[in-house]
Structure formats: structure tokens, C-alpha cells
Design a protein around this motif. Sequence first.
Motif, mmCIF file in Angstrom:
data_model
loop_
_atom_site.group_PDB
_atom_site.id
_atom_site.type_symbol
_atom_site.label_atom_id
_atom_site.label_comp_id
_atom_site.label_asym_id
_atom_site.label_seq_id
_atom_site.Cartn_x
_atom_site.Cartn_y
_atom_site.Cartn_z
ATOM 1 N N ILE A 189 -18.045 26.020 14.874
ATOM 2 C CA ILE A 189 -17.345 25.863 13.588
ATOM 3 C C ILE A 189 -16.769 24.453 13.455
ATOM 4 O O ILE A 189 -16.982 23.769 12.448
ATOM 5 N N LEU A 190 -16.056 24.012 14.495
ATOM 6 C CA LEU A 190 -15.407 22.695 14.401
ATOM 7 C C LEU A 190 -16.462 21.586 14.344
ATOM 8 O O LEU A 190 -16.305 20.611 13.597
ATOM 9 N N SER B 230 -21.662 15.997 17.016
ATOM 10 C CA SER B 230 -21.037 16.487 18.248
ATOM 11 C C SER B 230 -22.144 16.910 19.206
ATOM 12 O O SER B 230 -23.141 17.508 18.790
ATOM 13 N N VAL B 231 -21.949 16.596 20.479
ATOM 14 C CA VAL B 231 -22.941 16.962 21.494
ATOM 15 C C VAL B 231 -22.270 17.945 22.446
ATOM 16 O O VAL B 231 -21.244 17.638 23.055
ATOM 17 N N THR C 162 -29.423 20.854 16.150
ATOM 18 C CA THR C 162 -30.650 20.728 16.951
ATOM 19 C C THR C 162 -30.312 21.077 18.387
ATOM 20 O O THR C 162 -29.170 20.927 18.828
ATOM 21 N N GLU C 163 -31.301 21.569 19.105
ATOM 22 C CA GLU C 163 -31.082 21.977 20.494
ATOM 23 C C GLU C 163 -32.127 21.313 21.350
ATOM 24 O O GLU C 163 -33.301 21.318 21.000
ATOM 25 N N SER C 164 -31.715 20.746 22.486
ATOM 26 C CA SER C 164 -32.697 20.264 23.472
ATOM 27 C C SER C 164 -32.017 20.121 24.820
ATOM 28 O O SER C 164 -30.843 19.747 24.903
ATOM 29 N N GLU C 165 -32.774 20.456 25.860
ATOM 30 C CA GLU C 165 -32.327 20.328 27.241
ATOM 31 C C GLU C 165 -30.926 20.877 27.475
ATOM 32 O O GLU C 165 -30.067 20.213 28.042
ATOM 33 N N GLY C 166 -30.708 22.093 27.015
ATOM 34 C CA GLY C 166 -29.428 22.744 27.281
ATOM 35 C C GLY C 166 -28.253 22.173 26.507
ATOM 36 O O GLY C 166 -27.108 22.536 26.749
ATOM 37 N N ARG C 167 -28.535 21.240 25.586
ATOM 38 C CA ARG C 167 -27.443 20.675 24.771
ATOM 39 C C ARG C 167 -27.690 21.016 23.318
ATOM 40 O O ARG C 167 -28.837 21.026 22.891
ATOM 41 N N ILE C 168 -26.610 21.255 22.583
ATOM 42 C CA ILE C 168 -26.821 21.332 21.140
ATOM 43 C C ILE C 168 -26.121 20.155 20.475
ATOM 44 O O ILE C 168 -25.095 19.669 20.966
ATOM 45 N N ARG C 169 -26.728 19.712 19.413
ATOM 46 C CA ARG C 169 -26.140 18.627 18.618
ATOM 47 C C ARG C 169 -25.839 19.200 17.245
ATOM 48 O O ARG C 169 -26.725 19.805 16.622
ATOM 49 N N ALA D 40 -6.215 16.781 7.638
ATOM 50 C CA ALA D 40 -6.745 15.937 8.721
ATOM 51 C C ALA D 40 -8.267 15.907 8.640
ATOM 52 O O ALA D 40 -8.888 16.919 8.305
ATOM 53 N N GLU D 41 -8.840 14.760 8.932
ATOM 54 C CA GLU D 41 -10.304 14.694 8.946
ATOM 55 C C GLU D 41 -10.811 14.909 10.365
ATOM 56 O O GLU D 41 -10.359 14.250 11.304
ATOM 57 N N LEU D 42 -11.720 15.854 10.542
ATOM 58 C CA LEU D 42 -12.235 16.135 11.887
ATOM 59 C C LEU D 42 -13.306 15.117 12.261
ATOM 60 O O LEU D 42 -14.120 14.741 11.426
ATOM 61 N N ARG D 43 -13.253 14.693 13.520
ATOM 62 C CA ARG D 43 -14.240 13.734 14.035
ATOM 63 C C ARG D 43 -15.089 14.394 15.111
ATOM 64 O O ARG D 43 -14.566 15.153 15.928
#
Length: 435
Positions: free
Chosen positions: A30-31, A39-40, A65-72, A220-223
Motif C-alpha cells: 500500500i505505502l 520502491s524496491v 514488477t517482480e524479478s529475482e525475489g524482489r518487487i518494484r 505529507a508526501e510519501l517517498r
Amino acid sequence: MRLRIQATSKPLAGRYCPPGDKSISHRVAILGGLARGTSVIEGFLEAADTRATLAAMASLGAEVTESEGRIRITGGRLEAGNRTLDLGNSGTGMRLLAGMLSGRPELIGHTLTLIGDESLSARPMDRIIRPLSEMGARIGSREGRAPLSIEPQALHGIRYAMPVASAQVKSALLLAGLVADGATVVVEPGPSRDHTERLLPAFGVDLLDGAPGVGVRGGAELRATELRVPGDLSSASFVMAAALMVPGSRVEVDNVGLNPTRDGVLRIIDAMGGRVERLSDETVGLEPVGRLAVHGEGLRGLEIPPAWVPLAIDEFPIVMAMAAAAEGETVIRGARELRVKESDRLAVMCEALAAVGVDVTETPDGAVIRGGRVRGGRVDSHGDHRIAMSMAVLGLVSEGDIVVERAQWIETSYPGFVDDMVALGADMQWEADDD
Ligand code: S3P
């Protein structure tokens, strides 16, 4: 699908890495979808519940997107439009998204409909609808239950004293507070998991100290950020319980979250005389994480202090299974909240334990379990992942087999459960429903 479990003739042994934390994965989805930039996320939980939340964020315009066990996740601005979002079995997904969506300025003038499966459609949503409505939200429901139809509105901050300790309610209000006018402060009657409070600063949001509550100021703006999700102590507790119950076992648990607002199960295990060594402790990002060694040296019953209930809220099915295998009596009180989880966990666990020959009495807010003998038999998951896994673990110390019907619900939070158990030496097999 049903799962058949045989009593294990040899101790469990090996090294084990639990899947990513479910609560943290929902929040990060969500965040990450709200934050500007990419965000990675490493260690995101791949399970039905968290995929539903991620899919909801994607449908709202986040790029995933998802690759090598990470989502972006690339987020920043939700796309306007009417949408139906299906949260499946996930109470966390539905309640947190309802809070997040109820005041989004870019969605004003549109309707978001949140739906879920039969179990989720029977769970109480009035606990979020009431305080969100006080903030100005407009949320339609079927007598306080899903489907929820949300018409986003300009919100104003409130100070809300929660009647029960619930991280989902707290988080829904904090997420709504991100876009509300002024400050939103939540005061809890006791501690509940604090992952949202730990994650918000990582996404650039300052928390307000509203002692004794916690809050946020709107605007607040989320980064975007990079983070690693620790292993889920709730999922690990099934494997840990198995190692504690099977004599002579030694299982090392790597990279498991040890957040003190979630560690009630460790306190309960300790009070049951279970041996869990902390081999190492570190802080990964914002969460404490450690490596544990769990030994099968016997368990005894205990009277669980009601103050520990919120700290182990999801672990009660497996605690009840441990109590069935332990020597002596276990008394659970102050646990009425278990009746509104994915199933009525007090009723369903008491029924399942009785079906496998355990001496158990259900009470209005708990249970009394006289442990020591488990005969075996057939039980039903009632569509509840944690019931299925708890009864599967109990099968390891049962005289005859335990068969769990509709055990495929394990996919909700822990698709790799059976493989992980088998890798440690457990005897469990899937069987097709052919009769
Ligand atoms: C959760 C909070 C708990 C817990 C659920 C996950 C969360 O629910 O049972 O599995 O991630 O915030 P409540 O907040 O309703 O107690």
C-alpha cells in the motif's frame, strides 16, 4: 485438497527460513503504491492474501514488477475511476485499503467497491467504518460487513480511542489520516503490532507523538524506499511448534521477525517450558530480526495471561495445538477476538481438537485444554489457513493419522508450508478429494 499427516518417527532437524512477513508485506504494497518513485522490496510474501493487496494497488494505478525475489512498486498518484477490488480472504487488505481509500483526493467523485470471499464477507467492518465515518468518510456496507462501497471524501483528523487493540483499525485510521485535514491520533487500550508506525517514517512520513497514542498529520508526501521484509514469526510458529512437540528435534530458524509487539508466542512457549535459544539478534531496516534454535524437549500446560492475547493473536490456533500435545492443563481467557478471524477460531479449534480425541472445553472467551493424548482423525480447515496448519502440526505427535480437509487454504499465507515441513523430516502428503 486434503493433507494427510503421519506421526513422525524421527526428530525434525535442519535449518529453516520462514516466508516474508504478511503484515509488513500488505503495508509495503500500500505505502509503495502511494509513494512517489520506485520502491524496491526484498522478501515480499508471495501468498494469496498479499497478492490480493498488491493486485488492488496495481488496479489503482501503481506499477508493479517482480524479478529475482524482489518487487518494484512505482507509485505516487492513484488513477481516478470507479473500481471493484477483490481482497479474497484478507481482512488486513480490506481494512487497510478502506482506510487508505476513504479520503484520497484523486478519487473524489468515484466509487471503490471492496469485495471478499465468504469468510471475509462475514467479518466485522463496522470497527473501521465507525471511526472513518467520524473523519468524514462515506462507506456503504451490508450491515457493517463487506462489500464496502467507498465514495472518497475530504476528511478531517480525529483523536480516536480504540475499544479493542487492533493493528488493522489503527493502521486504517493512520492511512486515512495521511490525507485528512489536521492530525489523526489513535489511542490503543493495549499494544498491537506496530509495523505501520515503523514503516511510515521509512516512506518519509513523520509520526506525531500523541501520547498515549500515535498519529500522523495530513498532507505529507510519501517517498519511495528500499527495504527487506523479515521472515514472518506467525508462519514460523507452526514450524517451531512442530520442533518443540517432536522429542529430540533441533531446528534453526533464520531471519525471523522478533518485533516485541508480535512476540507473545515466544512468551507463551517459554512459559510452557519450551526451549528456544536466541542465536543472534539484529535490526533489519526498522524491524528486529533474529536467528533461533528450537529444541524438542517437552511442553507443559499453562494459564495464558489475557494481556498476552493481542501479542499472539494469530498464534492461538497453534498454541492450542501445542497445549493438546503438552502435559497438563492450558487455560485461555480474554480471547474473544479469535471468534472474528478467518473463522471462529475458538469454536473451530475446539471442534477440531475434540475430533482428534483431545480433552477440550470451549468457553465464551477462551478454552480449557487438557493435553497429553491425541488420537488422530479427520478435521476440516473451515477455510482457515491457520487452522489447517495447526492441525497438520498436531498430526506429527498423534497416535493415528490426522487428515485435514480443505487444507489448500494454507495458500492464504504460507504456500510453502508443506514443503518446508517435509524438508525438516515431517511426513505429510497432499491427497486429491476423490470421494
Ligand atoms: C494484522 C492484525 C491482526 C491480525 C491479522 C494481521 C495486521 O488483526 O490478526 O492477521 O496486519 O494489522 P486485528 O488488528 O484485527 O487484531
